[in-house]
Design a protein around this motif. Structure first.
Motif, PDB file in Angstrom:
ATOM      1  N   ARG A  64      -1.849  35.293   3.014  1.00  0.00           N
ATOM      2  CA  ARG A  64      -1.722  35.819   1.653  1.00  0.00           C
ATOM      3  C   ARG A  64      -2.067  34.720   0.652  1.00  0.00           C
ATOM      4  O   ARG A  64      -1.887  33.532   0.955  1.00  0.00           O
ATOM      5  N   PRO A  65      -2.477  35.110  -0.573  1.00  0.00           N
ATOM      6  CA  PRO A  65      -2.796  34.095  -1.589  1.00  0.00           C
ATOM      7  C   PRO A  65      -1.644  33.110  -1.796  1.00  0.00           C
ATOM      8  O   PRO A  65      -0.486  33.521  -1.892  1.00  0.00           O
ATOM      9  N   GLY A  66      -1.978  31.823  -1.817  1.00  0.00           N
ATOM     10  CA  GLY A  66      -0.994  30.790  -2.143  1.00  0.00           C
ATOM     11  C   GLY A  66       0.015  30.471  -1.064  1.00  0.00           C
ATOM     12  O   GLY A  66       0.876  29.621  -1.261  1.00  0.00           O
ATOM     13  N   GLU A  67      -0.064  31.112   0.090  1.00  0.00           N
ATOM     14  CA  GLU A  67       0.995  30.942   1.085  1.00  0.00           C
ATOM     15  C   GLU A  67       0.662  29.980   2.212  1.00  0.00           C
ATOM     16  O   GLU A  67       1.521  29.672   3.023  1.00  0.00           O
ATOM     17  N   ALA A  68      -0.589  29.554   2.267  1.00  0.00           N
ATOM     18  CA  ALA A  68      -0.977  28.706   3.397  1.00  0.00           C
ATOM     19  C   ALA A  68      -1.746  27.495   2.903  1.00  0.00           C
ATOM     20  O   ALA A  68      -2.318  27.491   1.819  1.00  0.00           O
ATOM     21  N   LEU A  69      -1.744  26.462   3.724  1.00  0.00           N
ATOM     22  CA  LEU A  69      -2.614  25.316   3.489  1.00  0.00           C
ATOM     23  C   LEU A  69      -3.909  25.590   4.244  1.00  0.00           C
ATOM     24  O   LEU A  69      -3.891  25.793   5.459  1.00  0.00           O
ATOM     25  N   THR A  70      -5.014  25.603   3.519  1.00  0.00           N
ATOM     26  CA  THR A  70      -6.301  25.964   4.113  1.00  0.00           C
ATOM     27  C   THR A  70      -7.337  24.937   3.697  1.00  0.00           C
ATOM     28  O   THR A  70      -7.606  24.781   2.502  1.00  0.00           O
ATOM     29  N   PHE A  71      -7.891  24.235   4.667  1.00  0.00           N
ATOM     30  CA  PHE A  71      -8.890  23.225   4.300  1.00  0.00           C
ATOM     31  C   PHE A  71      -9.873  22.997   5.442  1.00  0.00           C
ATOM     32  O   PHE A  71      -9.592  23.305   6.599  1.00  0.00           O
ATOM     33  N   SER A  72     -11.031  22.447   5.081  1.00  0.00           N
ATOM     34  CA  SER A  72     -12.020  22.032   6.070  1.00  0.00           C
ATOM     35  C   SER A  72     -12.513  20.630   5.729  1.00  0.00           C
ATOM     36  O   SER A  72     -12.703  20.295   4.563  1.00  0.00           O
ATOM     37  N   LEU A  73     -12.703  19.852   6.777  1.00  0.00           N
ATOM     38  CA  LEU A  73     -13.206  18.487   6.634  1.00  0.00           C
ATOM     39  C   LEU A  73     -14.595  18.421   7.237  1.00  0.00           C
ATOM     40  O   LEU A  73     -14.829  18.999   8.303  1.00  0.00           O
ATOM     41  N   LEU A  74     -15.495  17.709   6.569  1.00  0.00           N
ATOM     42  CA  LEU A  74     -16.821  17.481   7.130  1.00  0.00           C
ATOM     43  C   LEU A  74     -16.842  16.099   7.775  1.00  0.00           C
ATOM     44  O   LEU A  74     -16.575  15.095   7.099  1.00  0.00           O
ATOM     45  N   LEU A  75     -17.140  16.063   9.061  1.00  0.00           N
ATOM     46  CA  LEU A  75     -17.184  14.791   9.779  1.00  0.00           C
ATOM     47  C   LEU A  75     -18.631  14.457  10.128  1.00  0.00           C
ATOM     48  O   LEU A  75     -19.383  15.331  10.567  1.00  0.00           O
ATOM     49  N   ARG A  76     -18.966  13.200   9.913  1.00  0.00           N
ATOM     50  CA  ARG A  76     -20.306  12.732  10.319  1.00  0.00           C
ATOM     51  C   ARG A  76     -20.100  11.539  11.242  1.00  0.00           C
ATOM     52  O   ARG A  76     -20.271  10.386  10.839  1.00  0.00           O
ATOM     53  N   PRO A  77     -19.736  11.838  12.480  1.00  0.00           N
ATOM     54  CA  PRO A  77     -19.316  10.775  13.393  1.00  0.00           C
ATOM     55  C   PRO A  77     -20.505  10.152  14.108  1.00  0.00           C
ATOM     56  O   PRO A  77     -20.753  10.430  15.286  1.00  0.00           O
ATOM     57  N   VAL A  78     -21.224   9.278  13.431  1.00  0.00           N
ATOM     58  CA  VAL A  78     -22.494   8.775  13.963  1.00  0.00           C
ATOM     59  C   VAL A  78     -22.358   8.087  15.319  1.00  0.00           C
ATOM     60  O   VAL A  78     -23.259   8.176  16.147  1.00  0.00           O
ATOM     61  N   ALA A  79     -21.228   7.416  15.552  1.00  0.00           N
ATOM     62  CA  ALA A  79     -21.122   6.628  16.789  1.00  0.00           C
ATOM     63  C   ALA A  79     -20.554   7.429  17.959  1.00  0.00           C
ATOM     64  O   ALA A  79     -20.378   6.896  19.048  1.00  0.00           O
ATOM     65  N   VAL A  80     -20.264   8.704  17.744  1.00  0.00           N
ATOM     66  CA  VAL A  80     -19.607   9.479  18.790  1.00  0.00           C
ATOM     67  C   VAL A  80     -20.640  10.352  19.517  1.00  0.00           C
ATOM     68  O   VAL A  80     -21.399  11.071  18.865  1.00  0.00           O
ATOM     69  N   GLY A 168       5.901  21.442   0.268  1.00  0.00           N
ATOM     70  CA  GLY A 168       4.808  22.182  -0.357  1.00  0.00           C
ATOM     71  C   GLY A 168       3.465  21.868   0.286  1.00  0.00           C
ATOM     72  O   GLY A 168       3.337  20.936   1.090  1.00  0.00           O
ATOM     73  N   ARG A 169       2.472  22.622  -0.138  1.00  0.00           N
ATOM     74  CA  ARG A 169       1.156  22.486   0.480  1.00  0.00           C
ATOM     75  C   ARG A 169       0.510  21.131   0.206  1.00  0.00           C
ATOM     76  O   ARG A 169      -0.142  20.559   1.070  1.00  0.00           O
ATOM     77  N   ALA A 170       0.687  20.623  -1.022  1.00  0.00           N
ATOM     78  CA  ALA A 170       0.039  19.349  -1.360  1.00  0.00           C
ATOM     79  C   ALA A 170       0.590  18.218  -0.500  1.00  0.00           C
ATOM     80  O   ALA A 170      -0.169  17.404   0.054  1.00  0.00           O
ATOM     81  N   ASP A 171       1.912  18.174  -0.360  1.00  0.00           N
ATOM     82  CA  ASP A 171       2.505  17.114   0.472  1.00  0.00           C
ATOM     83  C   ASP A 171       2.064  17.244   1.923  1.00  0.00           C
ATOM     84  O   ASP A 171       1.765  16.253   2.593  1.00  0.00           O
TER      85      ASP A 171
END
Ligand code: BT5
Length: 262
Positions: A64-80, A168-171
């Motif tokens: 639902r709106p505002g109820e979850a922490l939702t994020f995506s990270l872009l990884l550029r792991p050149v050495a892996v 909270g979500r930010a923490d």
């Protein structure tokens, strides 16, 4: 919050009010930025409300709106080495598990992409590979953490609040990223920390993995019958090793795993 996150990650951070899927959006942007000019390693996209979240195998991720922490990270792991990219999902599961444990929740990782509290799912993680011609591949790792969920989408779900924690979500976002960063940096600095059986990072990941030692049933994509047996370890690519009763150990690299009651 944005400047704090930017200082932590050393990369751009964007928080948008609503979108379809942070993974889809970040993949789309990464495809348009093959030279990594706008979106370097560790670029972060966060949303207050994801209205068309994705799970694996075309499943939906619902909040639902505002109820979850939702994020995506872009990884550029050149050495892996790209064949070991499967570990990124596990590193994020590990980071979420560590962050939740620090706040007293009995969290554990369920192979390959869930975090559970008890038997209930509190977090789902989904990784996507970004391949652009002439450029090194990148990985988008998306995380959905149920926080103040008053309406849980499935009976098997739980949330941080439901487990008695009022963070909270930010923490939570800062906590999870602070756990993820050292894991990610160690893997990039020396991939063998995960890719050899006694690697130090492998030991950390395995110590959070509630699946190990359990009797499990694995539904394998394309297979006619499920595989039942004991989860005995991880292989060098992060696949789950399952020993069927009286049978030889098999490595399962994709599929759904159910923890069976003893
Ligand atoms: C996952 O798939 O668990 C991966 C979920 C990844 C979500 C993140 S949010 C940011 C990024 N952007 C996206 O579009 N996705 C990622 P899977 O293992 O296939 O599990 C999906 C199943 O979990 C569904 O079929 C439901 O049964 C259940 N489910 C759906 N929403 C849930 C929720 N909020 N909490 C717990 N379980 C849920």
């Amino acid at each position: 919050l944005i400047s704090r996150l930017q200082a932590l990650l050393g990369a751009p951070v964007e928080i948008v009010a609503e979108l379809g899927s942070t993974n889809d959006e970040l993949v789309r942007r990464a495809l348009a930025d093959s030279q990594a000019l706008a979106l370097p390693d560790m670029s972060l996209l966060v949303t207050d409300y994801q209205n068309a979240g994705k799970g694996r195998l075309d499943r939906t991720w619902e909040v639902r709106p505002g109820e979850a922490l939702t994020f995506s990270l872009l990884l550029r792991p050149v050495a892996v080495p790209p064949e070991t990219y499967g570990w990124f999902t596990m590193l994020m599961s590990c980071a979420v598990t560590q962050a939740l444990r620090d706040h007293g929740l009995a969290a554990q990782t369920k192979w390959p992409n869930d975090v559970l509290v008890g038997t209930r799912k509190i977090t789902g993680i989904l990784a996507a590979l970004v391949v652009t011609p002439g450029a090194a591949p990148a990985v988008v790792v998306g995380t959905g953490l149920n926080v103040s969920t008053t309406h849980l989408p499935v009976e098997t779900a739980t949330s941080v609040q439901r487990e008695g924690c009022n963070l909270g979500r930010a923490d939570l976002l800062v906590d999870v990223l602070e756990k993820f960063l050292p894991l990610y940096r160690r893997f990039c600095a020396d991939p063998t920390e995960l890719t050899v059986p006694d690697g130090r990072l492998r030991t950390v990941v395995e110590s959070q993995l509630g699946t190990l030692g359990q009797r499990v049933r694995a539904e394998l994509p394309g297979a006619q019958a499920p595989l039942t047996g004991r989860a005995v370890g991880l292989d060098d690519h992060g696949a789950l090793l399952i020993r069927p009763e009286g049978g030889r150990v098999r490595a399962v690299s994709a599929g759904d795993v159910v923890h069976l009651r003893p």
